[in-house]
Design a protein around this motif. Structure first.
Motif, PDB file in Angstrom:
ATOM      1  N   SER A  20       0.802  -1.257  -0.064  1.00 24.20           N
ATOM      2  CA  SER A  20       0.000   0.007  -0.047  1.00 24.20           C
ATOM      3  C   SER A  20       0.799   1.440   0.034  1.00 24.20           C
ATOM      4  CB  SER A  20      -0.866  -0.036   1.253  1.00 24.20           C
ATOM      5  OG  SER A  20      -1.800  -1.202   1.260  1.00 24.20           O
ATOM      6  N   LEU A  21       1.732   1.133   0.762  1.00 21.19           N
ATOM      7  CA  LEU A  21       2.698   2.430   0.818  1.00 21.19           C
ATOM      8  C   LEU A  21       4.004   2.476  -0.334  1.00 21.19           C
ATOM      9  CD1 LEU A  21       3.399   2.648   4.758  1.00 21.19           C
ATOM     10  CD2 LEU A  21       1.689   4.058   3.163  1.00 21.19           C
ATOM     11  N   ASN A  22       4.042   1.298  -0.705  1.00 20.31           N
ATOM     12  CA  ASN A  22       5.152   1.191  -1.798  1.00 20.31           C
ATOM     13  C   ASN A  22       6.317   1.108  -1.437  1.00 20.31           C
ATOM     14  OD1 ASN A  22       5.642  -0.037  -4.718  1.00 20.31           O
ATOM     15  ND2 ASN A  22       5.678   2.310  -5.278  1.00 20.31           N
ATOM     16  N   ARG A  23       6.690   0.475  -0.352  1.00 18.60           N
ATOM     17  CA  ARG A  23       8.132   0.597   0.328  1.00 18.60           C
ATOM     18  C   ARG A  23       8.143  -0.177   1.390  1.00 18.60           C
ATOM     19  NH1 ARG A  23       7.366   6.472   3.330  1.00 18.60           N
ATOM     20  NH2 ARG A  23       7.515   5.533   5.457  1.00 18.60           N
ATOM     21  N   LYS A  56      -1.822   9.405   7.975  1.00 22.84           N
ATOM     22  CA  LYS A  56      -2.377   8.839   6.954  1.00 22.84           C
ATOM     23  C   LYS A  56      -1.686   7.598   6.377  1.00 22.84           C
ATOM     24  CE  LYS A  56      -3.678   9.425   2.108  1.00 22.84           C
ATOM     25  NZ  LYS A  56      -3.837  10.489   0.862  1.00 22.84           N
ATOM     26  N   GLU A  57      -0.368   7.601   6.449  1.00 22.77           N
ATOM     27  CA  GLU A  57       0.333   6.184   6.329  1.00 22.77           C
ATOM     28  C   GLU A  57       0.454   5.176   7.357  1.00 22.77           C
ATOM     29  OE1 GLU A  57       4.360   8.296   3.790  1.00 22.77           O
ATOM     30  OE2 GLU A  57       4.255   8.420   6.092  1.00 22.77           O
ATOM     31  N   GLU A 111      -3.675  -2.320   6.023  1.00 22.70           N
ATOM     32  CA  GLU A 111      -3.017  -3.363   5.185  1.00 22.70           C
ATOM     33  C   GLU A 111      -2.600  -4.587   6.190  1.00 22.70           C
ATOM     34  OE1 GLU A 111       0.760  -4.266   2.286  1.00 22.70           O
ATOM     35  OE2 GLU A 111       0.519  -2.082   3.183  1.00 22.70           O
ATOM     36  N   LEU A 112      -2.210  -4.254   7.337  1.00 24.78           N
ATOM     37  CA  LEU A 112      -1.796  -5.160   8.267  1.00 24.78           C
ATOM     38  C   LEU A 112      -2.955  -6.158   8.691  1.00 24.78           C
ATOM     39  CD1 LEU A 112       0.881  -3.294  10.287  1.00 24.78           C
ATOM     40  CD2 LEU A 112       1.370  -5.401   8.898  1.00 24.78           C
TER      41      LEU A 112
END
Length: 89
Positions: A10-13, A26-27, A34-35
């Motif tokens: 989701s955060l692409n990292r 927000k992150e 996601e978790l």
């Protein structure tokens, strides 16, 4: 000791455990969602395969679950902290 991290789609990292506190509100919310999904999915797979899976696979998924739960607890903690800060302003 190896650095504990997870790859967030989701955060692409990559996110390292000590760096969770530097994520934005927000992150943190995105990572928490996601978790939650990932943990439920892994628990479901673990339950479905409990009689057939190798002990190596069960150990591996148990370790992944443990890491995800650590990240989830930190996300929850920092989300509460950030929310408290915002309410004081």
């Amino acid at each position: 000791m190896p650095a504990i991290f997870l790859r967030s789609d989701s955060l692409n990292r990559l996110v390292y455990l000590p760096d969770v506190n530097s994520l934005t509100y927000k992150e943190l919310a995105i990572l928490r969602a996601e978790l939650n999904i990932d943990i439920k999915s892994m628990e479901g797979r673990m339950y479905e395969q409990r009689d057939e899976a190798s002990s190596e696979w069960l150990c591996s998924i148990s370790y992944k679950l443990s890491i995800c739960r650590q990240f989830l607890e930190l996300c929850k903690h920092f989300l509460i902290t950030e929310k408290s800060k915002a309410m004081q302003i």
